[in-house]
Design a protein around this motif. Structure first.
Motif, PDB file in Angstrom:
ATOM      1  N   VAL A  67       0.985  -1.426   0.160  1.00  0.00           N
ATOM      2  CA  VAL A  67       0.028  -0.018  -0.162  1.00  0.00           C
ATOM      3  C   VAL A  67       0.854   1.065   0.218  1.00  0.00           C
ATOM      4  O   VAL A  67       1.775   1.570   1.029  1.00  0.00           O
ATOM      5  CB  VAL A  67      -0.864  -0.110   1.173  1.00  0.00           C
ATOM      6  CG1 VAL A  67      -1.788   1.317   1.231  1.00  0.00           C
ATOM      7  CG2 VAL A  67      -1.804  -1.007   1.180  1.00  0.00           C
ATOM      8  N   SER A  68       0.666   2.085  -0.790  1.00  0.00           N
ATOM      9  CA  SER A  68       1.418   3.270  -0.990  1.00  0.00           C
ATOM     10  C   SER A  68       0.637   4.427  -0.372  1.00  0.00           C
ATOM     11  O   SER A  68      -0.381   4.986  -0.969  1.00  0.00           O
ATOM     12  CB  SER A  68       1.813   3.653  -2.559  1.00  0.00           C
ATOM     13  OG  SER A  68       2.422   4.919  -2.480  1.00  0.00           O
ATOM     14  N   PHE A  69       0.913   4.948   0.774  1.00  0.00           N
ATOM     15  CA  PHE A  69       0.219   5.959   1.777  1.00  0.00           C
ATOM     16  C   PHE A  69       0.334   7.405   0.923  1.00  0.00           C
ATOM     17  O   PHE A  69      -0.647   7.920   0.890  1.00  0.00           O
ATOM     18  CB  PHE A  69       0.468   5.864   3.035  1.00  0.00           C
ATOM     19  CG  PHE A  69       0.015   4.770   3.900  1.00  0.00           C
ATOM     20  CD1 PHE A  69      -1.299   4.512   4.306  1.00  0.00           C
ATOM     21  CD2 PHE A  69       0.819   3.734   3.992  1.00  0.00           C
ATOM     22  CE1 PHE A  69      -1.739   3.666   4.741  1.00  0.00           C
ATOM     23  CE2 PHE A  69       0.443   2.747   4.705  1.00  0.00           C
ATOM     24  CZ  PHE A  69      -0.931   2.560   5.195  1.00  0.00           C
ATOM     25  N   ARG A  70       1.538   7.505   0.224  1.00  0.00           N
ATOM     26  CA  ARG A  70       1.798   8.979  -0.315  1.00  0.00           C
ATOM     27  C   ARG A  70       0.875   9.109  -1.337  1.00  0.00           C
ATOM     28  O   ARG A  70       0.159  10.061  -1.659  1.00  0.00           O
ATOM     29  CB  ARG A  70       3.232   8.919  -0.602  1.00  0.00           C
ATOM     30  CG  ARG A  70       3.430  10.273  -1.413  1.00  0.00           C
ATOM     31  CD  ARG A  70       4.909  10.298  -1.835  1.00  0.00           C
ATOM     32  NE  ARG A  70       5.340  11.536  -2.567  1.00  0.00           N
ATOM     33  CZ  ARG A  70       6.249  11.766  -3.078  1.00  0.00           C
ATOM     34  NH1 ARG A  70       7.346  10.857  -3.073  1.00  0.00           N
ATOM     35  NH2 ARG A  70       6.409  13.038  -3.889  1.00  0.00           N
ATOM     36  N   GLY A 189      -3.533  -2.990  -3.918  1.00  0.00           N
ATOM     37  CA  GLY A 189      -3.515  -2.673  -2.460  1.00  0.00           C
ATOM     38  C   GLY A 189      -3.738  -1.171  -2.189  1.00  0.00           C
ATOM     39  O   GLY A 189      -4.771  -0.948  -1.129  1.00  0.00           O
ATOM     40  N   THR A 190      -3.161  -0.140  -3.181  1.00  0.00           N
ATOM     41  CA  THR A 190      -3.584   1.344  -2.744  1.00  0.00           C
ATOM     42  C   THR A 190      -4.887   1.831  -3.036  1.00  0.00           C
ATOM     43  O   THR A 190      -5.583   2.422  -2.592  1.00  0.00           O
ATOM     44  CB  THR A 190      -2.487   1.905  -3.439  1.00  0.00           C
ATOM     45  OG1 THR A 190      -1.060   1.646  -3.194  1.00  0.00           O
ATOM     46  CG2 THR A 190      -2.678   3.738  -3.210  1.00  0.00           C
ATOM     47  N   SER A 191      -5.376   0.928  -4.243  1.00  0.00           N
ATOM     48  CA  SER A 191      -6.962   1.132  -4.674  1.00  0.00           C
ATOM     49  C   SER A 191      -7.744   0.825  -3.537  1.00  0.00           C
ATOM     50  O   SER A 191      -8.771   1.622  -3.413  1.00  0.00           O
ATOM     51  CB  SER A 191      -7.258   0.614  -5.776  1.00  0.00           C
ATOM     52  OG  SER A 191      -8.461   0.465  -6.284  1.00  0.00           O
ATOM     53  N   LEU A 192      -7.584  -0.511  -2.898  1.00  0.00           N
ATOM     54  CA  LEU A 192      -8.689  -0.603  -1.899  1.00  0.00           C
ATOM     55  C   LEU A 192      -8.514   0.385  -0.595  1.00  0.00           C
ATOM     56  O   LEU A 192      -9.772   0.716  -0.213  1.00  0.00           O
ATOM     57  CB  LEU A 192      -8.139  -2.133  -1.371  1.00  0.00           C
ATOM     58  CG  LEU A 192      -8.453  -3.313  -2.243  1.00  0.00           C
ATOM     59  CD1 LEU A 192      -7.916  -4.492  -1.685  1.00  0.00           C
ATOM     60  CD2 LEU A 192      -9.956  -3.440  -2.662  1.00  0.00           C
ATOM     61  N   LEU A 193      -7.525   0.722  -0.362  1.00  0.00           N
ATOM     62  CA  LEU A 193      -7.398   1.869   0.686  1.00  0.00           C
ATOM     63  C   LEU A 193      -8.279   3.104   0.225  1.00  0.00           C
ATOM     64  O   LEU A 193      -8.839   3.745   0.832  1.00  0.00           O
ATOM     65  CB  LEU A 193      -5.952   2.356   0.989  1.00  0.00           C
ATOM     66  CG  LEU A 193      -5.967   3.455   2.157  1.00  0.00           C
ATOM     67  CD1 LEU A 193      -6.642   2.971   3.330  1.00  0.00           C
ATOM     68  CD2 LEU A 193      -4.564   3.680   2.533  1.00  0.00           C
ATOM     69  N   ILE A 194      -8.232   3.839  -0.843  1.00  0.00           N
ATOM     70  CA  ILE A 194      -8.724   4.774  -1.562  1.00  0.00           C
ATOM     71  C   ILE A 194     -10.249   4.505  -1.664  1.00  0.00           C
ATOM     72  O   ILE A 194     -11.120   5.425  -1.323  1.00  0.00           O
ATOM     73  CB  ILE A 194      -8.098   5.151  -2.964  1.00  0.00           C
ATOM     74  CG1 ILE A 194      -6.785   5.650  -2.770  1.00  0.00           C
ATOM     75  CG2 ILE A 194      -9.092   6.126  -3.821  1.00  0.00           C
ATOM     76  CD1 ILE A 194      -6.187   5.534  -3.951  1.00  0.00           C
ATOM     77  N   ILE A 195     -10.633   3.470  -1.888  1.00  0.00           N
ATOM     78  CA  ILE A 195     -11.934   2.820  -2.168  1.00  0.00           C
ATOM     79  C   ILE A 195     -12.692   3.181  -0.589  1.00  0.00           C
ATOM     80  O   ILE A 195     -13.919   3.450  -0.763  1.00  0.00           O
ATOM     81  CB  ILE A 195     -12.413   1.481  -2.850  1.00  0.00           C
ATOM     82  CG1 ILE A 195     -11.802   1.713  -4.505  1.00  0.00           C
ATOM     83  CG2 ILE A 195     -13.571   1.085  -2.573  1.00  0.00           C
ATOM     84  CD1 ILE A 195     -11.869   0.452  -4.933  1.00  0.00           C
ATOM     85  N   SER A 196     -11.920   2.391   0.193  1.00  0.00           N
ATOM     86  CA  SER A 196     -12.399   2.403   1.366  1.00  0.00           C
ATOM     87  C   SER A 196     -12.800   3.935   2.104  1.00  0.00           C
ATOM     88  O   SER A 196     -13.761   4.180   2.759  1.00  0.00           O
ATOM     89  CB  SER A 196     -11.463   1.641   2.536  1.00  0.00           C
ATOM     90  OG  SER A 196     -12.019   1.617   3.794  1.00  0.00           O
TER      91      SER A 196
END
Length: 266
Positions: A67-70, A189-196
């Motif tokens: 996951v890329s938080f930046r 993984g980053t997409s899932l964080l953004i979607i959430s």
């Protein structure tokens, strides 16, 4: 019919656990056609279900350092603001009855369901075809992130998510690969964080507009989350690419069915 709706809730998470995306596109049809909920409230509930399920999915990717938080911050901030404003102000401002064409009434619910069906068709095409954007990103000479493009795509995804209650992963993943130069697994993984974040933030806007049946919503979401763990346990035994292609054809058929049912089969 409701029992099939609860079983289908498992399939939302199952698809997410097996392929990393896709299942959330079924949430609204399940709530509308199996749980018999109003399309507008279904899209509100969908945001919570999708957000909760994607949050669990993103954590599993975070554990693998995928996951890329930046990137999530650059893409997510304009998307978060757009989805919240859309759910808080734009959707409630759409009149319940829009226009009548002869004996055919175009209502708010009908308009949103047609928009959602069109989104399903676009999403299905993304699942069926090969990911040419990943190859294009690898061949590009400039590997620096395209921040303006990310910001613009973030606003676009926020508007779509806010209007129809879907995660928009089929738009987010290509944007992250092409404009942020992430590899495919990191992009998922980053997409899932953004979607959430998008979905849950958008749902906050709905709390001010609708009475929420929390007992139903939490039970439905819990089944969806359980599906993630089942899907993850099965993921190493099933070829995810073939599964996603087959699921894409199913989503395409569902999108066409919704358009026909809401227009010609009423």
């Amino acid at each position: 019919m409701e029992i099939f709706g609860y079983i289908a809730a498992l399939l939302i998470g199952l698809s997410l656990g097996l392929t990393g995306s896709g299942g959330s596109i079924l949430t609204v049809p399940i709530l509308v056609y199996l749980m018999r909920l109003n399309p507008v409230i279904s899209m509100a509930y969908s945001l919570f279900v999708v957000g909760t399920t994607s949050l669990v999915g993103s954590y599993k990717f975070y554990q693998k350092d995928l996951v890329s938080f930046r990137t999530a911050m650059v893409f997510g901030i304009p998307s978060l603001l757009t989805v919240f404003l859309t759910r808080r102000f734009i959707v409630p401002a759409i009149p319940e009855h829009i226009i009548s064409i002869g004996s055919f009434d175009i209502t708010k619910g009908l308009l949103l369901m047609i928009l959602f069906a069109v989104l399903m068709i676009f999403a299905s095409v993304s699942m069926i075809k090969k990911k040419k954007y990943a190859v294009a990103a690898e061949e590009a000479e400039d590997h620096s992130p395209n921040v303006p493009a990310l910001l613009l795509q973030g606003v676009t995804v926020g508007l779509i998510s806010g209007m129809v209650g879907a995660g928009g992963g089929f738009l987010i993943i290509p944007a992250l690969v092409l404009f942020s130069k992430l590899d495919m697994r990191m992009a998922v993984g980053t997409s899932l964080l953004i979607i959430s974040a998008n979905s849950l933030f958008g749902f906050v806007g709905d709390i001010f507009n609708y009475d929420i049946n929390w007992s139903f919503l939490l039970a439905f979401s819990a089944l969806s989350v359980a599906g993630i763990f089942i899907g993850s346990a099965l993921s190493h035994r099933i070829h995810s690419d073939k599964l996603k292609t087959g699921f894409g054809w199913f989503v395409l058929a569902m999108g066409i069915y919704i358009i026909l049912k809401e227009t010609l089969l009423q």
